[in-house]
Design an enzyme around this catalytic site. Sequence first.
Site, PDB file in Angstrom:
ATOM      1  N   GLU A   1      16.244  31.474 -13.771  1.00  0.00           N
ATOM      2  CA  GLU A   1      16.372  32.833 -14.329  1.00  0.00           C
ATOM      3  C   GLU A   1      17.784  33.383 -14.088  1.00  0.00           C
ATOM      4  OE1 GLU A   1      13.102  35.442 -13.276  1.00  0.00           O
ATOM      5  OE2 GLU A   1      11.670  34.122 -14.277  1.00  0.00           O
TER       6      GLU A   1
ATOM      7  N   GLU B   1       7.525  28.296 -15.438  1.00  0.00           N
ATOM      8  CA  GLU B   1       6.806  29.408 -14.788  1.00  0.00           C
ATOM      9  C   GLU B   1       5.954  30.081 -15.845  1.00  0.00           C
ATOM     10  OE1 GLU B   1       8.939  32.193 -12.305  1.00  0.00           O
ATOM     11  OE2 GLU B   1      10.252  30.612 -11.569  1.00  0.00           O
TER      12      GLU B   1
HETATM   13  O1  AHR Z   1       6.907  33.754  -9.759  1.00  0.00           O
HETATM   14  C1  AHR Z   1       7.504  34.877  -9.243  1.00  0.00           C
HETATM   15  C2  AHR Z   1       8.902  35.067  -9.773  1.00  0.00           C
HETATM   16  O2  AHR Z   1       8.852  35.319 -11.138  1.00  0.00           O
HETATM   17  C3  AHR Z   1       9.829  33.892  -9.652  1.00  0.00           C
HETATM   18  O3  AHR Z   1      10.406  33.773  -8.404  1.00  0.00           O
HETATM   19  C4  AHR Z   1      10.852  34.212 -10.693  1.00  0.00           C
HETATM   20  O4  AHR Z   1      11.499  33.070 -11.183  1.00  0.00           O
HETATM   21  C5  AHR Z   1      10.081  34.970 -11.736  1.00  0.00           C
HETATM   22  O5  AHR Z   1      10.722  36.116 -12.143  1.00  0.00           O
END
Ligand code: AHR
Length: 512
Positions: free
Chosen positions: A174, A313
Amino acid sequence: MANQIIVNAQKSKNKIDKNIYGHFAEHLGRCIYDGFYVGEDSKIPNVNGLRLDIIEALRKIRIPVLRWPGGCFADEYHWKDGIGPKESRPSMINTHWGGVVEDNSFGTHEFFDLCEKLGCEPYICGNVGSGTVQEMSEWVEYMTFDGKSPMTDLRKKNGREEPWRLKYFGVGNENWNCGGRMRAEYYSDVVNRYNLYARDYGDNTLYRIAAGPRNENYHWTEILMEYSSMYFDAIALHYYTRVGDKIRTFLGRDGNERYLRGEGSRGSATDFQEDAWFGIMKATLRTDSIVSKHSAIMDKYDPEKRVALIVDEWGTWFDCEPGTNPGFLYQQNTLRDAVSAASSLNIFNNHSDRVRMTNIAQTINVLQAVILTEGDKMVLTPTYHVYDMYKVHQDADLLESAMITDGYTYGGETLNKVNATVSKDAEGVIHMTLVNIDPNEGADVTCHIADFGAFHVDEGLVLTADAMNTMNTFEHPDTLKPAAFSSYEVNGETVTIHMPSKSVVSLAVKSK
Ligand code: AHR
């Protein structure tokens, strides 16, 4: 209208990469400590500090790949703090997640040990946001180089003679927000630079994964594909299923999104009515258009589909459980999560020409966890059971199919009621996983399997319950789990399946 699926048993579209069933372990809340890792001195049965019950549960669902150490944590993680004798490892503050002290007792060696015990591939995410090119380059050397060098000497001093095999390597996380607040144009140069010095040693070839966009940030994908895709193997999209996003987004004149913290609730994981059920189903099915549009951009630059879209994710995100640390993101898990996960996995399977890995966030005790722990107790969540039912698709052939579905209407809006995956495994068994998202009405689904001859259903399973928020608790861990399912009729080349409301069904179909 009726729900229908037409399948061609002899036409495979592509393989469903087993890594679509991957997981994510972050130094966040109780995912690592109190989750995977309890330390060697714990009374909880463990091997090298790794919980045995968790290893057994994850092996059962055939976990193929595990991403670590973050998430946002990855861009603050300095790997050298997590090697060597534990008593001399420096601590750090986990500023992203609750401001707690991280003692670094779980580091590189422990992670590889965990993956070995799980029988899965390690996927390591390097630090771009606050780390240097040298730091990343030395980490890869430490892990994978087989000759004599300062980093291999250090590894050997720490008890590991042979290099590890490492394929999946992420270059930041990110980086448009917690990984450095970069613009796509800037990150595309940065990723090229970091990539270059994360070397391949001997026959260990890294599969390089660039930090991808969030949700509908198509500008990020466009820029990365145009300027950097020749140097990486995959781009990693993040999409969380939630209603009420606390992040505020601004679109700059340059096409880049900027992110700020906002206020608001994401709703309760367990205490909800049909409006919140519908909202989560709508957000889940949005995955299809997001993946389709990022894939279409990738097709422009990479029609051969060399570069994969991975979703490293994803999952539901609610307000944390009352009384728990808000920085730990601990949430319970209900039938709603199971129906959402099953639908998302069907979407990923059906896009597996481009989607070759996904990692649900996060395996234990955080967000859409498949396992919850409390002391020595462990609960398998409804989402865990979906992974168990769906593991048959791992590395199977996705069959050509077409689908017509009824709608599920709530508050004047209509969603597709049924979604499905149909695959064929190496033994020639056809596996169907179907979801009926409607919480009120069942669904009759007629499935015509062409070119398979006479067949019978070898095994049927269903995951469902009367209440939308049915869950497994530490007191009642087996309330919701798959049950035998026989509500179908086979007639020639057709099987008619009578799905209950809010259910996930799997069928194994064998030719006679
Ligand atoms: O999963 C929680 C967080 O969500 C992670 O650390 C991040 O990559 C995302 O914004």
